[in-house]
Design an enzyme around this catalytic site. Sequence first.
Site, PDB file in Angstrom:
ATOM      1  N   SER A 255      38.717  38.189  45.356  1.00  6.01           N
ATOM      2  CA  SER A 255      39.071  38.463  43.969  1.00  6.01           C
ATOM      3  C   SER A 255      40.089  37.449  43.456  1.00  6.01           C
ATOM      4  O   SER A 255      39.887  36.241  43.588  1.00  6.01           O
ATOM      5  CB  SER A 255      39.572  39.904  43.835  1.00  6.01           C
ATOM      6  OG  SER A 255      39.706  40.268  42.476  1.00  6.01           O
ATOM      7  N   ASP A 350      28.580  42.174  40.858  1.00  2.63           N
ATOM      8  CA  ASP A 350      30.022  42.173  40.620  1.00  2.63           C
ATOM      9  C   ASP A 350      30.270  42.354  39.124  1.00  2.63           C
ATOM     10  O   ASP A 350      29.850  41.523  38.318  1.00  2.63           O
ATOM     11  CB  ASP A 350      30.621  40.851  41.109  1.00  2.63           C
ATOM     12  CG  ASP A 350      32.135  40.823  41.059  1.00  2.63           C
ATOM     13  OD1 ASP A 350      32.741  41.741  40.461  1.00  2.63           O
ATOM     14  OD2 ASP A 350      32.723  39.877  41.618  1.00  2.63           O
ATOM     15  N   HIS A 384      32.195  44.286  43.620  1.00  2.77           N
ATOM     16  CA  HIS A 384      33.284  43.301  43.686  1.00  2.77           C
ATOM     17  C   HIS A 384      34.054  43.332  44.998  1.00  2.77           C
ATOM     18  O   HIS A 384      34.289  42.293  45.611  1.00  2.77           O
ATOM     19  CB  HIS A 384      34.246  43.535  42.518  1.00  2.77           C
ATOM     20  CG  HIS A 384      35.332  42.516  42.416  1.00  2.77           C
ATOM     21  ND1 HIS A 384      35.090  41.179  42.175  1.00  2.77           N
ATOM     22  CD2 HIS A 384      36.685  42.627  42.537  1.00  2.77           C
ATOM     23  CE1 HIS A 384      36.234  40.516  42.137  1.00  2.77           C
ATOM     24  NE2 HIS A 384      37.220  41.363  42.359  1.00  2.77           N
TER      25      HIS A 384
END
Length: 445
Positions: A255, A350, A384
């Site tokens: 991330s 995502d 994600h």
Amino acid sequence: MQFQSALRLLKVTSRAFSLTAMRSTSHQVCMQLLPGPRSFFDEAVHVKVEGLAPQQQVELRSRLTDHKGVVFKASSVYIADATGQVDVCTSPSLSGTYTGVEPMGLFWSMAPETPHKKLFIKTASSPILVNIDALSNTGEVLASETSERQFMIEGMRRIPLKEDKVRGVLFLPPGEGPFPGVVDIYTLGGGPCEARASLLANKGFAVLALAYYGYEDLPRTVPKKFDLEYFEAAVAFLAGHPLVQGPGIGVISISKSGDLALSMASFLSRISATVSINGCSSPVLSSLHYKDIIIPYLAPVFENITVTPSGIIDVRDALPDPMATEKTRKSVIPVERASCHFLFVASEDDRNWNSCLFAEQSAARLRDCEKENFELVRYPNAGHFLEVPFMPHCPSAFHAAVGKDVMFGGQPKAHSEAQLDLWSRVQEFFRKHLENQTHSQKAML
């Protein structure tokens, strides 16, 4: 005589009924967790229930409480076989939070009782306890066991780090080493991820779970700029540790920390292998500074944020294409400068941002320079937060930058399969590029 025969038949029938009933009580039913009640978080657990009546319906329920006190649950319904046994490795779940033959379904399909929560593990020193119950169709608890999910192997050294300005937790495997070194940087929030770092250290790596803000005496909120010198100091510390094998160090990120990892690889000479999981190819939220170099952050386009029918925010398209304009192109991290190897990982579902686009663009920059020092892996239907194996899927949660709950995407089963595959890829990638470093690399550094 007829009366006595009927009486004997009634006694036999009653005795048979009593035996069947006894086999269905908690005194007769037993649950096994194999290979035992203790296991590591990234290891599979084999659940078996025995002593049921043939074809008896039973519900299996799992429950854990994370380090923030949030409860996660899963459930499934099974039918015992002819021997009165349910084996999750061979028996299909008929309904519940998962269906079909899913040996670890009771773990990966867990969902929080409170919506929009992500499983939180504060310290690797405290295991996660997963309670598993077998219940009859009337709700009677027939058998129970507790799976203690641990993070550190015996002899592991967990060392809180306050080295000059560097903060985090160092995990050293048992033994004299030297061990390949990896810096682990986690998501927005800035704190160390002890779970992933400790489990990776279990595999024979010296892992520094690095904090970069919001931890101890570091800045409490996201700074306006990130100075790469801080990360350079962390790499120098790890590379110089007497139990760490050099000369190069690995970096694993996910991330927000993805752009930090790519920047480290692009500007720091000691990085030999970089894993970027659903990261961005430009700095986000804060600009990146290193000596006299400044890379501006990629500004979001707020008009692209939408709200789903359920009221959850979707920020997937908030970040624009970094290559779209001359201004945004200035934010792109020059990964072509890097001499290390890359593992770019992108989830196709995502919803935090367009991870596939960012990964493809970084790979294209390397390809355009005739470099083949990268691998790119895409996972269909994964969301994600690709974590360690069997971590419950997080489809939505609070987003610190947005200040509200947002979508993170993914389908639970596909997401779990991606996590399992990625975990083995990460270990193989680091072994290949850290354990087999050549003398020429040493000379170059």
